[in-house]
Motif scaffolding. Structure first.
Motif, PDB file in Angstrom:
ATOM      1  N   HIS A 230       0.732 -14.606  -5.223  1.00  0.00           N
ATOM      2  CA  HIS A 230       0.481 -13.221  -6.186  1.00  0.00           C
ATOM      3  C   HIS A 230       0.912 -12.012  -5.167  1.00  0.00           C
ATOM      4  O   HIS A 230       0.817 -11.968  -3.813  1.00  0.00           O
ATOM      5  CB  HIS A 230      -1.077 -13.377  -5.975  1.00  0.00           C
ATOM      6  CG  HIS A 230      -1.622 -12.564  -7.316  1.00  0.00           C
ATOM      7  ND1 HIS A 230      -2.079 -12.915  -8.553  1.00  0.00           N
ATOM      8  CD2 HIS A 230      -1.736 -11.100  -7.319  1.00  0.00           C
ATOM      9  CE1 HIS A 230      -2.420 -11.718  -9.118  1.00  0.00           C
ATOM     10  NE2 HIS A 230      -2.296 -10.629  -8.570  1.00  0.00           N
ATOM     11  N   MET A 231       1.357 -11.280  -5.814  1.00  0.00           N
ATOM     12  CA  MET A 231       1.780  -9.842  -5.445  1.00  0.00           C
ATOM     13  C   MET A 231       0.853  -8.694  -6.036  1.00  0.00           C
ATOM     14  O   MET A 231       0.649  -8.859  -7.329  1.00  0.00           O
ATOM     15  CB  MET A 231       3.450  -9.896  -5.534  1.00  0.00           C
ATOM     16  CG  MET A 231       4.114 -11.018  -5.177  1.00  0.00           C
ATOM     17  SD  MET A 231       5.838 -10.768  -5.168  1.00  0.00           S
ATOM     18  CE  MET A 231       6.194  -9.624  -3.869  1.00  0.00           C
ATOM     19  N   SER A 232       0.954  -7.703  -5.262  1.00  0.00           N
ATOM     20  CA  SER A 232       0.037  -6.556  -5.634  1.00  0.00           C
ATOM     21  C   SER A 232       0.278  -5.346  -5.188  1.00  0.00           C
ATOM     22  O   SER A 232       1.333  -5.335  -4.266  1.00  0.00           O
ATOM     23  CB  SER A 232      -1.133  -6.799  -5.323  1.00  0.00           C
ATOM     24  OG  SER A 232      -1.573  -7.021  -4.132  1.00  0.00           O
ATOM     25  N   GLN A 233       0.106  -4.290  -5.640  1.00  0.00           N
ATOM     26  CA  GLN A 233       0.372  -2.943  -5.021  1.00  0.00           C
ATOM     27  C   GLN A 233      -0.714  -1.846  -5.460  1.00  0.00           C
ATOM     28  O   GLN A 233      -1.378  -1.960  -6.531  1.00  0.00           O
ATOM     29  CB  GLN A 233       1.632  -2.486  -5.987  1.00  0.00           C
ATOM     30  CG  GLN A 233       2.402  -1.183  -5.272  1.00  0.00           C
ATOM     31  CD  GLN A 233       3.622  -0.712  -6.034  1.00  0.00           C
ATOM     32  OE1 GLN A 233       3.979   0.265  -6.333  1.00  0.00           O
ATOM     33  NE2 GLN A 233       4.474  -1.667  -6.492  1.00  0.00           N
ATOM     34  N   TYR A 234      -0.740  -0.982  -4.467  1.00  0.00           N
ATOM     35  CA  TYR A 234      -2.001   0.084  -4.486  1.00  0.00           C
ATOM     36  C   TYR A 234      -1.196   1.418  -4.455  1.00  0.00           C
ATOM     37  O   TYR A 234      -0.277   1.635  -3.550  1.00  0.00           O
ATOM     38  CB  TYR A 234      -2.925   0.337  -3.498  1.00  0.00           C
ATOM     39  CG  TYR A 234      -3.717   1.153  -3.276  1.00  0.00           C
ATOM     40  CD1 TYR A 234      -4.949   1.402  -3.815  1.00  0.00           C
ATOM     41  CD2 TYR A 234      -3.317   2.309  -2.421  1.00  0.00           C
ATOM     42  CE1 TYR A 234      -5.976   2.469  -3.883  1.00  0.00           C
ATOM     43  CE2 TYR A 234      -4.453   3.423  -2.361  1.00  0.00           C
ATOM     44  CZ  TYR A 234      -5.491   3.679  -3.045  1.00  0.00           C
ATOM     45  OH  TYR A 234      -6.477   4.523  -2.795  1.00  0.00           O
ATOM     46  N   ASN A 235      -1.623   2.499  -5.214  1.00  0.00           N
ATOM     47  CA  ASN A 235      -1.178   3.868  -5.086  1.00  0.00           C
ATOM     48  C   ASN A 235      -2.084   4.756  -5.389  1.00  0.00           C
ATOM     49  O   ASN A 235      -3.324   4.450  -6.146  1.00  0.00           O
ATOM     50  CB  ASN A 235       0.193   4.165  -6.058  1.00  0.00           C
ATOM     51  CG  ASN A 235       1.604   3.312  -5.769  1.00  0.00           C
ATOM     52  OD1 ASN A 235       2.221   3.621  -4.779  1.00  0.00           O
ATOM     53  ND2 ASN A 235       1.776   2.125  -6.375  1.00  0.00           N
ATOM     54  N   THR A 236      -2.090   6.030  -5.155  1.00  0.00           N
ATOM     55  CA  THR A 236      -2.723   7.327  -5.732  1.00  0.00           C
ATOM     56  C   THR A 236      -1.827   7.991  -6.960  1.00  0.00           C
ATOM     57  O   THR A 236      -0.478   7.832  -6.705  1.00  0.00           O
ATOM     58  CB  THR A 236      -3.352   8.190  -4.811  1.00  0.00           C
ATOM     59  OG1 THR A 236      -2.374   8.645  -3.893  1.00  0.00           O
ATOM     60  CG2 THR A 236      -4.396   7.426  -3.871  1.00  0.00           C
ATOM     61  N   ALA A 237      -2.377   8.585  -7.786  1.00  0.00           N
ATOM     62  CA  ALA A 237      -1.713   9.020  -8.959  1.00  0.00           C
ATOM     63  C   ALA A 237      -0.716  10.308  -8.604  1.00  0.00           C
ATOM     64  O   ALA A 237       0.185  10.498  -9.210  1.00  0.00           O
ATOM     65  CB  ALA A 237      -2.748   9.695  -9.886  1.00  0.00           C
ATOM     66  N   LEU A 238      -1.120  10.741  -7.481  1.00  0.00           N
ATOM     67  CA  LEU A 238      -0.439  12.025  -7.014  1.00  0.00           C
ATOM     68  C   LEU A 238      -0.002  12.045  -5.632  1.00  0.00           C
ATOM     69  O   LEU A 238       0.014  12.898  -4.782  1.00  0.00           O
ATOM     70  CB  LEU A 238      -1.298  13.367  -7.438  1.00  0.00           C
ATOM     71  CG  LEU A 238      -1.717  13.320  -8.844  1.00  0.00           C
ATOM     72  CD1 LEU A 238      -2.555  14.690  -8.688  1.00  0.00           C
ATOM     73  CD2 LEU A 238      -0.516  13.505  -9.999  1.00  0.00           C
ATOM     74  N   ASP A 239       0.517  10.862  -5.091  1.00  0.00           N
ATOM     75  CA  ASP A 239       0.466  10.671  -3.804  1.00  0.00           C
ATOM     76  C   ASP A 239       1.630  11.701  -2.941  1.00  0.00           C
ATOM     77  O   ASP A 239       2.603  11.669  -3.411  1.00  0.00           O
ATOM     78  CB  ASP A 239       1.317   9.419  -3.516  1.00  0.00           C
ATOM     79  CG  ASP A 239       1.442   8.684  -2.013  1.00  0.00           C
ATOM     80  OD1 ASP A 239       1.788   9.593  -1.063  1.00  0.00           O
ATOM     81  OD2 ASP A 239       1.211   7.801  -1.639  1.00  0.00           O
ATOM     82  N   ASP A 240       1.072  12.603  -2.157  1.00  0.00           N
ATOM     83  CA  ASP A 240       1.828  13.729  -1.480  1.00  0.00           C
ATOM     84  C   ASP A 240       2.849  13.136  -0.682  1.00  0.00           C
ATOM     85  O   ASP A 240       4.164  13.851  -0.591  1.00  0.00           O
ATOM     86  CB  ASP A 240       0.858  14.594  -0.982  1.00  0.00           C
ATOM     87  CG  ASP A 240       0.140  14.319   0.305  1.00  0.00           C
ATOM     88  OD1 ASP A 240       0.217  12.865   0.659  1.00  0.00           O
ATOM     89  OD2 ASP A 240      -0.792  14.842   0.938  1.00  0.00           O
TER      90      ASP A 240
ATOM     91  N   ASP B 275       0.728  -1.189  -0.072  1.00  0.00           N
ATOM     92  CA  ASP B 275      -0.096  -0.022  -0.054  1.00  0.00           C
ATOM     93  C   ASP B 275       0.820   1.425  -0.013  1.00  0.00           C
ATOM     94  O   ASP B 275       1.676   1.369   1.006  1.00  0.00           O
ATOM     95  CB  ASP B 275      -0.889  -0.081   1.150  1.00  0.00           C
ATOM     96  CG  ASP B 275      -1.954   0.938   1.437  1.00  0.00           C
ATOM     97  OD1 ASP B 275      -1.785   2.088   0.700  1.00  0.00           O
ATOM     98  OD2 ASP B 275      -2.348   1.451   2.606  1.00  0.00           O
ATOM     99  N   SER B 276       1.016   2.031  -1.325  1.00  0.00           N
ATOM    100  CA  SER B 276       1.463   3.145  -1.282  1.00  0.00           C
ATOM    101  C   SER B 276       3.128   3.203  -0.869  1.00  0.00           C
ATOM    102  O   SER B 276       3.733   4.133  -0.206  1.00  0.00           O
ATOM    103  CB  SER B 276       0.871   4.142  -0.218  1.00  0.00           C
ATOM    104  OG  SER B 276      -0.463   4.612  -0.435  1.00  0.00           O
ATOM    105  N   GLY B 277       3.720   2.152  -1.672  1.00  0.00           N
ATOM    106  CA  GLY B 277       5.131   2.211  -1.682  1.00  0.00           C
ATOM    107  C   GLY B 277       5.690   1.761  -2.909  1.00  0.00           C
ATOM    108  O   GLY B 277       5.970   0.708  -3.295  1.00  0.00           O
TER     109      GLY B 277
END
Length: 364
Positions: free
Chosen positions: A263-273, A205-207
């Motif tokens: 299974h591996m996965s990742q979450y981000n936001t497009a403009l992570d401050d 998450d967010s990395g």
């Protein structure tokens, strides 16, 4: 309610061979968080004792949850007290004691795909993204600061407890937000190697790992991060490859291809401050460069590892796992929580991504 299990006055201070054994999973009170202080060589960055937290579940499935909290790698970043990284477990303890639950931590929410899982929280207080095994002094004279980068030591103590308590669980989720996301990537290899017949899902998450070209060369020696690197994987063997020239896609792809049934996965936001802040601290230019490189990194991992998926949401929000909108984030009609539910079931949903102007909107 929080139950505190203190097992040794030697926490972070050396040998604990005379300490009583840690409690096993069946010894913990159901439905409550228990704090466990493993003692031994575990320690936080400035000498505070280390502990971890466990909440029993209703099924033989386990969340291994690496907590985030910044990082430090030089005289400046390590010398600004707790302004840029967490240096004790106090904040996690306070959060557990408060009774507030949101996101993945709301085990009473029927919409939580992992509601019935055992939840093992791996706090973070060492400034090394859970990868370090070194004590390093930055600066000289009155300005010198000594940091115990012992994230790997602490993580090993927690995982030893997990291994002793769960011989062969049905499923495991390895996750973490921010610095904990990087912990979840690297330590997922160790967990996959230990539990070779157990379905394991890694969710970072967010990395996104967007770093400057020389960051690994500058930080790894200070942290002694190679000590915990999954070097048994040929693609990550430092005798065959220049580890310092690698980027996060190499780590993801190396692990994913070594364990193709996981299974591996990742979450981000497009403009992570927050990720943009650290990118600038490393010498990067800002959010536009960070976002472009992040999306290129995700695309590279997906090309190299068929058992990797990603979810890209709009906005600037950093981390989703601990927040209430964990249940409401929706991109193109696909809720994040439903996407994760499919992954939890062992399915292989396609990646999800915002596009164009949609990515600039607020996080749903």
């Amino acid at each position: 309610m929080l139950t505190l299990v203190l097992l040794s006055s030697l926490a972070g201070c050396g040998d604990d061979s005379d300490a009583p054994p840690l409690p096993r999973a069946e010894d913990l009170p159901p439905g409550e968080w228990t704090e466990i202080a493993p003692g031994g060589d575990t320690i936080c960055s400035r000498g505070d004792p280390y502990s971890f937290f466990v909440r029993p579940g209703n099924v033989d499935r386990v969340i291994v949850d690496f907590i985030g909290g910044g990082a430090c790698w030089d005289e400046f970043t390590c010398g600004v007290a707790d302004a840029i990284f967490s240096d004790s477990v106090d904040e996690i303890r306070a959060a557990v004691q408060s009774g507030d639950r949101a996101g993945l931590y709301d085990h009473e929410n029927p919409d939580n795909p992992f509601a019935d899982y055992w939840h093992v929280v791996v706090p973070y207080c060492t400034g090394d993204i859970h990868w370090g095994n070194a004590t390093t002094t930055y600066g000289e004279g009155d300005a010198a600061v000594t940091i115990h980068h012992r994230g790997a030591v602490n993580a090993r103590a927690v995982l030893d407890w997990v291994y002793d308590s769960f011989e062969s669980p049905e499923r495991i989720l390895v996750t973490g937000c921010s610095a904990g996301s990087y912990g979840s990537v690297l330590w997922s290899a160790h967990i996959m190697e230990h539990y070779q017949d157990v379905p394991i899902l890694q969710f970072g998450d967010s990395g996104a790992g967007i770093i400057t070209d020389d960051f690994f060369r500058n930080s790894f020696p200070s942290w002694n991060a190679l000590e915990v690197f999954p070097t048994w994987i040929p693609a990550l063997d430092p005798d065959e490859h220049d580890i310092f020239s690698m980027a996060l896609p190499d780590l993801y792809a190396g692990i994913a291809n070594a364990y193709p049934t996981q299974h591996m996965s990742q979450y981000n936001t497009a403009l992570d401050d927050n990720q943009t802040f650290y990118f600038r601290a490393m010498g990067g230019s800002g959010v536009e460069e960070w976002s472009e490189r992040m999306q290129m990194s995700i695309a590279e991992i997906e090309e190299r590892a068929p058992n990797f998926s990603s979810y890209l949401a709009p906005g600037q929000q950093h981390c989703i796992v601990p927040y209430e909108n964990f249940y409401t984030v929706n991109v193109g009609g696909r809720r994040l929580v439903d996407w994760l539910r499919e992954l939890e079931r062992g399915e292989d949903p396609p990646s999800v991504a915002c596009s164009g102007d949609e990515c600039s909107a607020a996080t749903p």
